[in-house]
Design an enzyme around this catalytic site. Structure first.
Site, mmCIF file in Angstrom:
data_model
loop_
_atom_site.group_PDB
_atom_site.id
_atom_site.type_symbol
_atom_site.label_atom_id
_atom_site.label_comp_id
_atom_site.label_asym_id
_atom_site.label_seq_id
_atom_site.Cartn_x
_atom_site.Cartn_y
_atom_site.Cartn_z
ATOM 1 N N SER A 46 0.897 -1.285 0.054
ATOM 2 C CA SER A 46 -0.175 -0.121 0.154
ATOM 3 C C SER A 46 0.817 1.306 0.241
ATOM 4 O O SER A 46 0.402 2.221 -0.326
ATOM 5 C CB SER A 46 -0.915 -0.145 1.128
ATOM 6 O OG SER A 46 -0.227 -0.301 2.295
ATOM 7 N N LYS A 112 3.591 -11.944 3.418
ATOM 8 C CA LYS A 112 2.285 -11.856 2.862
ATOM 9 C C LYS A 112 2.038 -12.049 1.585
ATOM 10 O O LYS A 112 2.852 -11.225 0.679
ATOM 11 C CB LYS A 112 1.450 -10.499 3.392
ATOM 12 C CG LYS A 112 -0.061 -10.661 2.982
ATOM 13 C CD LYS A 112 -0.788 -9.707 3.770
ATOM 14 C CE LYS A 112 -0.568 -8.242 3.102
ATOM 15 N NZ LYS A 112 -1.064 -8.183 1.741
ATOM 16 N N GLU A 114 -0.483 -12.573 -1.720
ATOM 17 C CA GLU A 114 -1.751 -12.527 -2.364
ATOM 18 C C GLU A 114 -2.121 -13.707 -3.207
ATOM 19 O O GLU A 114 -1.504 -14.260 -4.059
ATOM 20 C CB GLU A 114 -2.229 -11.268 -3.134
ATOM 21 C CG GLU A 114 -1.972 -9.910 -2.204
ATOM 22 C CD GLU A 114 -2.324 -8.786 -2.873
ATOM 23 O OE1 GLU A 114 -2.962 -8.979 -4.097
ATOM 24 O OE2 GLU A 114 -1.923 -7.644 -2.601
ATOM 25 N N GLU A 181 -9.884 -9.519 2.723
ATOM 26 C CA GLU A 181 -9.925 -8.114 2.502
ATOM 27 C C GLU A 181 -11.387 -8.013 1.796
ATOM 28 O O GLU A 181 -11.476 -8.420 0.597
ATOM 29 C CB GLU A 181 -8.754 -7.313 1.674
ATOM 30 C CG GLU A 181 -8.978 -6.021 1.505
ATOM 31 C CD GLU A 181 -7.893 -5.142 0.894
ATOM 32 O OE1 GLU A 181 -8.028 -4.009 0.507
ATOM 33 O OE2 GLU A 181 -6.795 -5.745 0.898
#
Length: 264
Positions: A46, A112, A114, A181
């Site tokens: 982010s 992490k 995705e 999310e």
């Protein structure tokens, strides 16, 4: 704050104790978060949007995540630090191992990634090589061009069932945390109950084991807009430290996220 490990998070899940998580990108804020006893910090891709001003997270590199991970670790020696694996940094298991190694050497406790069940083999290989993994499901920002934008995921029955399957497959492969999310609260609750590992939510209702917010959203300083699932805790408290404490308290008490921050 004592040094936090994945075993603490597992214990909290078993005890039903909720925990707060926030993104961090530099030593000063990492130190502030540790002083307020935020147990888990995420060095998120982010940063591409909130620090670099990009429209999405795709341009972020492994080297940039490693740099910010070193900064965060310097400011917070005791938190559990997760570091994002950027877009295409884990396209093959070999790439994943090389890039995860860089992030762990930079000070991360966990990486992490995705993706759904298709990343299970990568998760297994990393776990076998002593790299703990958080698996990110639902709205995965690196897939923004596939999704056609930042959209809620898992609303239809088939996609919801697939997400449950993904979570269980990734846990079986060795993922030690699942992050959800922008998914319906009922689906997030179902996955949280099905998984034995901690589940962290953002825009996923308040039934998950933990919550995470982007720090810029929590302080109301995001450049573009405030996502529905976020809350400006600084506006409510008028002080950054008090804002962090309020966020932690609301998460632990289950009052954040409230209905207005939740998708159905």
């Amino acid at each position: 704050m004592k040094k936090i490990s994945i075993h603490d998070l597992m214990k909290w899940k078993q005890e039903g104790k909720k925990f707060a998580t926030v993104t961090a990108y530099d030593a000063s804020f990492a130190q502030l978060f540790e002083q307020q006893e935020v147990p888990v910090l995420l060095v998120g891709d982010s940063l591409g949007m909130v620090l670099q001003g990009k429209s999405d997270t795709l341009p972020v590199t492994t080297e940039e995540i490693a740099y910010h991970t070193r900064c965060v670790r310097a400011g917070s020696p005791n938190s559990l630090v997760m570091a994002d694996m950027p877009f295409m940094s884990y396209a093959t298991p070999e790439q994943a191992c090389e890039n995860a190694g860089k992030l762990m050497q930079a000070g991360a406790n966990m990486v992490k990634i995705e993706g759904g069940e298709w990343i299970a083999e990568t998760v297994r290989i990393l776990a076998e090589r002593a790299v703990p993994v958080c698996a990110h499901l639902g709205l995965t920002p690196q897939s923004v061009n596939i999704f056609g934008g930042f959209r809620i995921q898992g609303r239809d029955e088939a996609k919801a069932e697939q997400m449950v399957k993904d979570a269980l497959t990734l846990e079986a492969a060795g993922a030690q945390i699942i992050l959800l999310e922008c998914v319906p609260a009922s689906l997030a609750e179902r996955i949280t109950k099905a998984c034995t590992v901690p589940v962290i939510g953002i825009g996923a209702g308040n039934a998950t084991d933990g919550q995470i917010l982007v720090m810029h959203d929590m302080f109301g300083i995001s450049a573009n807009y405030m996502p529905k699932f976020s809350k400006n805790f600084l506006a409510e408290t008028g002080d950054m430290r008090k804002a962090v404490t309020k966020y932690i308290q609301d998460v632990e008490q289950g009052t954040f996220p409230a209905a207005e921050h939740t998708f159905n």
